[in-house]
Scaffold this active site. Sequence first.
Site, PDB file in Angstrom:
ATOM      1  N   CYS A  67      87.184  51.597   8.555  1.00  0.00           N
ATOM      2  CA  CYS A  67      87.842  52.410   7.532  1.00  0.00           C
ATOM      3  C   CYS A  67      86.764  52.829   6.533  1.00  0.00           C
ATOM      4  CB  CYS A  67      89.012  51.668   6.884  1.00  0.00           C
ATOM      5  SG  CYS A  67      88.611  50.129   6.046  1.00  0.00           S
TER       6      CYS A  67
HETATM    7  C1  RB5 Z   1      90.983  55.462   2.492  1.00  0.00           C
HETATM    8  O1  RB5 Z   1      92.354  55.254   2.635  1.00  0.00           O
HETATM    9  C2  RB5 Z   1      90.294  54.130   2.217  1.00  0.00           C
HETATM   10  O2  RB5 Z   1      90.885  53.476   1.154  1.00  0.00           O
HETATM   11  C3  RB5 Z   1      90.316  53.224   3.438  1.00  0.00           C
HETATM   12  O3  RB5 Z   1      89.702  53.862   4.504  1.00  0.00           O
HETATM   13  C4  RB5 Z   1      89.628  51.891   3.282  1.00  0.00           C
HETATM   14  O4  RB5 Z   1      88.370  52.026   2.692  1.00  0.00           O
HETATM   15  C5  RB5 Z   1      90.413  50.840   2.657  1.00  0.00           C
HETATM   16  O5  RB5 Z   1      90.016  49.665   2.573  1.00  0.00           O
END
Ligand code: RB5
Length: 154
Positions: A67
Amino acid sequence: MSKIAIGADDAALDLKQTLTERLEEKGWEVADYSVRPDEDDTDYPDVAVRVAEAVASGEYERAVLCCGTGLGMSITANKVPGVRAAQCHDVYSAERARKSNNAQVLTMGQRVIGPEAAKTVLDAWLDSEFAGGGSTSKVEKMEAVDRKYHPGNS
Ligand code: RB5
């Protein structure tokens, strides 16, 4: 060929692609659980739960989650009983996540690490195995915490 799951939210699709190619180079069959443009469950917890449940069920021995930071994926995956997810952006942590913590899930953040460094972290995690020995009782204590809070899943 060994199977591995991968998943990313829309903040980490480039990193997911980089790591998928690396996994395939190393001979893994990669199952992609990432968000799709036509899905409405497109947030990192949606992806993390799908992948973590597949690991907990034994469908995959290992998985990679990406993420923006690697944090949301790690926090969510660790809520699924039996899953040990570790956010790693350096080689030493990736090795220890396997050798000491027996982490079946590696998480990384596209906003934190570049593609070349991410590949070296992935390699270190893939090439390391749980060391057993003195680490075994500590991993068992983590599993006991799972059982304490999820008594139906023992
Ligand atoms: C984007 O939603 C971002 O918050 C996600 O990819 C991540 O970094 C969360 O922990």
